[in-house]
Each structure stands twice: as structure tokens, then as C-alpha cells.
Scaffold this active site. Sequence first.
Site: not given
Lengths: 122, 505, 424
Positions: B316, B43, B453, B416, B351-352, B52, B48
Site C-alpha cells: 500500500r 499495488t 496447479c 489451463c 493512494i492506498e 468499499h 483485497s
Amino acid sequence: MPQTSEMICVTCPKGCVMQVKHEGEHVLEVLDGCKRGEDYAICELQDPRRMVASTVRVTGGLHPLVPVYTRKAFPKPLIPQLAQKLREVEVPAPVTINQVVLQNALGTGIDIIASRDMPKSH
Amino acid sequence: MSQTYDTIIIGAGIVGSMMARYLSQYKLDILLIEKEADVGMGTSAANSAIVHAGYDALPGTNKAITNTLAAGMWPRLSQELGIPYARCGDYVVATSDADMDVLESLLERGQINGVPDMAIINGEEMRRREPLIRPDTVGALWVPSGAIGDPFAATIAAAENAVMNGVDLKRSTAFEDFLMEGDRITGVHTNQGDFHSRWVVNAAGLYADDVMHKAGVRPEFKIRPRRGEYVILDKADFQLTNPTVIFPTPTEKGKGILLASTLHGNVIVGPNANFVDSKENTAVTRAGLQEIWSGGSTLVPGINRKHIIAEFAGLRATGNAPTPNPAIDYNQDFIIEIPEEVQGLVNLGGIESPGFTAAPALALMVIDLLKEAGEVLEEKADWNPVRVPRPVFRHLSKDEQAALVASDPAYGRIVCRCETVTEGEILAEIHAPIPADTYDAIKRRTWLGTGRCQGGFDMPRMVQILSDELGIPPEAVTKKGEGSQFLYRPTKQVEEDHLSVEALI
Amino acid sequence: MKTSYDVIIIGSGPGGLAAAIAARENGAEDVLMIERDIELGGILVQCIHNGFGLELFNEDMPGPTYAQHFIEKARDSGVETLMDTMVLEITPERMIYAINKSSGYITLSARSIVLAMGCRERTRAQIMLPGSRPAGVYTAGTAQRFVNVEGYMPGKKFIILGSGDIGMIMARRLTIEGARVERVLEILPYLSGLTRNYVQCLLDYGITLQKQRTVSRIYGNDRVEAIEAVSVDEKWNPIPGTQEVIPCDTLLLSVGLIPENELSKKAGVLLDPITNGPYVDDRFMTNVPGIFAAGNVVHVYDLVDWVTEAGYVAGKGAAQFAQAEKVEPEALIPLKAGDNIRYVVPHKLDKERLAEALVRLQMRVTTPIEERVLVTVENQRGEVIARRGEPYARPGEILTMAIKPDTYQAVQDASELTVNVRQR
């Protein structure tokens, strides 16, 4: 027994789908093709050939393989055997362009040649 | 032979890694085990990337308490661990009067939770700040303490800092069962053998329920994996006017599909939230991609599908645990406990979101629980909370880049091209305290292969570097551990030949 | 080390090589080619198959042979090279910042620049391909590099998505090296690449091509275990009930190429959203004075011979720009895509220069026409300036047409030119 086979002509980029009426290797009639298409059909039935490009191993070179190809179009039915044969070939660096890596491949009289220089690794 | 520790932590995601890092300040022998080939692959690797502010969680819940506490820890923590973090603020955008009512309640909730300086702005002000926002915006909640983080960097840095301070990390080591004497846990049985300890911290993420069930604890607790899908946009093609996070007004279904700037300069769009059958099902779906695209392009209509460079999904660990305070009616809370049924177990479950944000606070709360349980935690005099970050070529000025290459020519070779990652950075990660020994491990640490790429250019070069540095043949190099090899055999060493004359004619 | 040059070329593929040679031939003294790989030739190094040189030399050469011809020519003409070097930034003032292991950070200035960075392959994300993310999903070009240059096979059992030329050529190449190619899938109702490649790469080796069919899911967590194929309608929507799960360990993607212009953008070069390449005039100069572009960086070509030719034009233009005392006023008029034309390159042409040399137009059609077509170049009043017949028009093949100096008079009062392709 005459039969009709569908054949895509690759003589020019148009890629006409031709109907080829033939008896064995003998072409009787070609529909939906031009004169060059007819020649192509005859050749495809009697002695189909292709340019073959592959690689062979190279020792001490900038890369582990050097690209090679058939100097002339190669008999199509022999391609699998040629591919197998090329897996056994190994040449030392440096290799120069057009260098023969396999002479008279499978007795066809066609040499397999390097398509580029392959310098020694530094 | 089995080894004995004071504490074993199961799972080296963000929660387990932060746990290990904060526990490493005490005189304890600690083992951190991880079933995958690298830390932070579950996870923690697919979310995201938001720190928060803390206005979302219901006041009084473990989620709210840990979120608010942790939000205040991150500025210093990111300094100590040498990881990126940006307090760019976030917006919750309203398009109706009903939405505005929701914003009012979020504002109130945030104030109860202790979120500072929140304000509601009108539609005109929102459009001035972000002209790309949907034109029917009537107002927004502005949260200046909202921030973005880098979950990969944070997890890796926390684990590395723990290792620097003496924690043993064993990767590719999967928990199978507890070792128990009566109701006392004495260690864990893993696929790599047995390890003994006085305490075991269950930070197993999606599998935290399975782990606690092995100890006979909380049989009713169940984690249902809830998938969130995302896309990443090319940073050269699309940017928000200022880096920020933009949420729609939340609904009963959740926080909704957001657009956020990332610390790597891209914009991320997602996630949706759908329960899936398997804890390994991180597949992206056609319907899911359409769902997030529809959500994202409603919020910011100017985004263009042509600018998508990556897609991924994360799971999640959605639990069903009630908040400890019976006065609060909430059944999806974090579990932070030393259960009474057995001795020697600490549970961190369900734990999400906001788990990434909360992770350092979870660690502090566990330390308090251990102290309450009578554990004497003695601080180490030589604990070093600081992890010095390694150079990131693309973030340097021209002069700094020139100096770096002059000091080590490996920084002069770009491996890269899209993300401008140098061989020097890659070598530094391969030889770091937690050696990066897979392609994805290098990717998460250096950002190699994440650009437009998607590794097409760097992959052959990367396989060669890993092969050379690890002293393994190219066929043994993996994407993310055993079974994920890139290559099968040398071109000319044919074992099973599928080329035949029959096929040819 | 020299730090200022007349012409600097970024990239040493066929476009860059030709530009470098042409720059020298047209009087540029100091010409430098910058290449990010350890050898010259660009993508041709891994394109070991035949089929190159038919248009320019009337010879059928493999890619490396074609490249070596120009590499030798460039060396003989005194072009300097910087190898294993990545350009980090180009400015509108034509400063170039680059880096390599041996020289470190490099700052260069050029009187003119030719962008010849080529193109990159579209990836699974760009076609929003669903499923898990295991090892074993490669672009066809990456697989080609592994097989032909690095010397490793990236799998045993392949599915190839996309009937582009590289995809079909790789199907044959993998088969020759003993792998099994289960299927080539094409979402369009027609072939993306050349018919020649369909015959000689797929038909010859008994490899099945399925059109209007795509991959709807990838299975496998560590390594690809299977893919789900599905038929699609004209709008690419999956048709329920047509799914087939095909076990395989590798999925190759041959789903299109995108000109690589991130450096160009930083230099202020404007891009055409259709080609994803710079807007260029008839000598391949971009909107930024002194910055030229050649080859696949401008638009994706089907034949390397045309890339070489474009490189010559751009290199000549760059050399002239580098030597010009003052910038001559130009009489540029736009070239527009008309009926059934998706795009036409160049975007503008100079009416005066037309007196000296022909201008070759290259375009792609929007929809295929399998009958005789007429390509016309018309002025703003619909008067035909030039015309050419073709036996067919297909989106996968570039249409080429020259506007010759004998049209010089006819274009003098033209304010724009439009190209159309219509059924005869």
C-alpha cells in the site's frame, strides 16, 4: 593398502548400507550385506555400470527430441562423454522404438536406442 | 525526435488508467506511461479486490469523499467497461460489547458519508446468514452496498478503453525526471526518451512522492510501503455460504484480516499490514502468513490450510499528507491537487485503500481541478465509453460454449485445466488493443494459471503459444517482462557443462 | 461420431491404458479413452528414465517404452481414443461433457466410467513457501516436461526442494544436460523417494542431499537470484542461526503429489481426506455406481507397475458393470488402517468376490521402521486373517500385500478388517 568404504546396495529396494573392505578393486570383506550385496560391491568396485537415459534431437518430429537409452548398463566413468556425444546426434523423423540412434557408443559395444516411436509432426 | 502531448499520465495502475479513460472523452492528446511491462502490475495487482461502501473513512477527508462518490459510480462503470462487479454486501463482525460500540460509530460514520441502508444485526441473525462465522459473534454491521470487484480486469479494461479512444500507452517506459522551463513543467524524461506536454498527472502509486519531489513539490511528503499478505483458497474446497466480505471489528491498527469472496469464485484471506523497507518488497513471509491465517481462521474457523492454492503480497502506498480541511485532524489522506509551486502538474499521492474503489472518482476530481485551472476541456463527439468484454468460456452455458467452439475451434482447446481457460481466450488477449505479451499479462486477463496447479500444466503450453504468436523464440518468453525469462537454452545446446567425470566418481 | 459407450476412460496414462485394455478383454464392446494431450501415455511421455516394468515384466524399461507397450496393446484390442480433448464435467448418471478443437463440444454417455486422471504436483503455495514471486520456480514435473519433451532448459543453477523421486531424477537429468544442481533439500529426517534413486541420481553425480532442511525464502523480483535454506526441528520449525543464502536461478519443487479429483467431485464421488482420492472397493468402484477409479487418481503410487495392475482391476470391474443385467448385492466390509498405517486401499472389499480372485492391499506407513516388520490383516476380534513379513517399512514406499482366496472361509464372519504394521 586395504581400506573400508561405505556403499549403499541398490540390488533390492531395502538399500542396505554396507561396509566394504577392499584393496583397490579387490573386495576383501562385505559387512551388513547379503550375498547379492556382496556381488553388487564387487561389481561396483571393478566395473560400475548404469542404465543411462537421455534424449537426442529429432528433425520433423512430433516433438523436437526423442528419448533414448543404453541397451545395456553402461560403464559409469564414460557417462559424461556419452552425454556429450548424444548432444551431437540428430535423427530424422519418423523414429521407431528400439531404433539405434548411436551404434557402439564410445566403443563399448553398447547401442543407444530410441525408447519410443516418434512420428512426423503433422 | 520527441512527441508532444496535452497530458502525460505517469503510471498505469488503476488510478492512472481510470484517469486516462475519463480524460479520453475530451479532445486531448494523452500519453499514459508505465514502467512495468504491463498495466496494473503494482499495488493494483495485489489488494483485497473490494469496492468499499464508504463507512470506514473519516468524514470530510479526501478518502471519504472519493470513496462515497466512486461507490455510486461502479455499477454503471462496470457495465460500460464490461468487467465483473458484484454488490454482495459486507459485514463487520463484533464479538464483544466494546466491538458493538465500534460498530455503532462505524454506522454513524457511514451515515455521515452517505452510505445507504446500513444496519446492525444481532449474533443470531449473523450466524443464520453465515453459519461458518466464529461462534462467539454477538452482532454485525450489515452494509448492503459493499461490493467486490476485479482490480486486474478493471485496470486493464480502463486502460484498454482509453487506448480505444486514442490514448497512447507506452509500457516499459519509466519516468526519470521532469522537463521544465522555469517553474513550468513541459514534459517528462524517461528511459525511452523525452515526451513533451502541457500537463503531467502524477499517478505513480508507491513512487508518487519521488515523482513530486523531482518537481520540487512537497518535500515533506513521504510514502512508506505497507505490505499486506494474502492467501487464496481453492474454490472447489471452500466457499462462504453466500458470496460476501467479512471484516472483523476494526482496531487502531486498521481494518483487520478479512475473508472475502472473489469474482473468480475463490475466497481470499488477508491482509496484514506491516511497513517494509523497499517499494519492491512484495515477498511473503512465514510470520506474515501465520498472522493472516490466525486472523482468518479466528473469523471463520472452518478454513483449512490444505485448501490454500496461492499466496501473495501487495504494497500500500501509505502517505503522510494531512486532509486539506484543517478542521479535520487526519494525516494519512489522499493528495488530489494541482500544486501551486509549479505549473502543469497534477498530484495523486498516498493512494492506498480505498484507492481501487476511489479511482474513478479521483479521475473526475482531477478533471474538475483542470477546469478550475482554466483548461478548456472540449468533449469528443465520438468518445466510446463502452468496451465490449471478450468471451469467457467458463462463464458460458453449455449451449453457448458449443456455439463459441463452433464459431472458432481455438475455443475448443483448454490450455489451463483448473480454471478452464481456452486457447481462443488467450489468442484474443494476445491480439487485443493492449497486447498481452507476457505470461502474467495472460494470467491477469484470463485467469489462466491461478488455480490449484498454479500453472504447472499450462506453462509449457503457454510458452509455446506466446512464442508462436509473438514470433519470438521460447527462451525470449517472459513471466512479467525483461529479465523474467522462463527458459535458458535448448536442452542440447550446452554452453557451460557442469557434468564431469570427477563429480561422477 | 458415436455418442454412447460401454466404458469410457478419462486419461490415458498407465492406469487408463490398463483399464481400457482390461475392459476390452472382459467383454466390453465399445471402449473409449479420452486424453487431454496430443498423444497417449500420460506422464510417462516425459518420464524418460529407466526403472519401469521391474515388477510386472521383470524388465528395466524407460517410461516411454513402458507406455508404448500398452498403447500398442490398446490399439490392437480396438480401444477408441479422443485426443487433445478435455473433459469438462461428469455426471452421476455417467454423462460426459468434453471439448476439443476438431469436434467442438462433445456429449457422451457411458454404461461405466473409469477415472484415470492421475495426480498433480503440490505447488509453493501449498507448502506456504515464503519470499518473492519471480520466474524460475517450477514444479519438478513441469521442468521435466520442458527438458525432456519441449527441449528447453529452465535454468542454469538449480536448488531442488524435496527428495521425492521426480526431484532426484530431475537432479540427474539436469546434470546430464550440463546444468548445475547445487543442492537437494528435504524437510523430513528421511528420504521421500526410493533409495535406488538416491544412489543413482544423487550419489552417482556428486549432488548433495541435506535432510531436515528447507527453503525459508526466495530472493529475486524478475528471476530467482538466490534462496535461503534453513534447518528445521522435528516440527518443521526453522532453527535460528542455520540460514544459508545459496545463489541460484531456479528452484524446483518436488514436494508431493495430489490425486486430481475435481471432475470426480462434480460427479458426486466421495474422497478420502487422507489419500485425497475416492473411497473405492476391491474392484476400484467409487461410491457412485458405475464410476470406477484407477491409478494415481486413487492414491499416489510409488511404482507404475502397481498403477497398471490397478487399471486392470478397475477396467475389468467397469466392463462387468457395463454388461451386467442387474446389480448383484454386495457383501462389502470395511478395511481399516490400524497400527502405523496411514491409509489402506481399497477401503472396502467384497467377501464373496474373494472366492474368485485375490485382493491386493496397498498401504503407506506413518513412521519408518528400519527393522523387520510384520504386516497383519486382522478381523474385529484381533484374529489374524493374513500376515506377511517385510524387511522394513518406510513412508516413501508403498507396502503391498495380497489377501488370497484361501482366506475366504476366515473372512466370512468378519465385519471389518484392520491392517497393522508392527516391529517383529
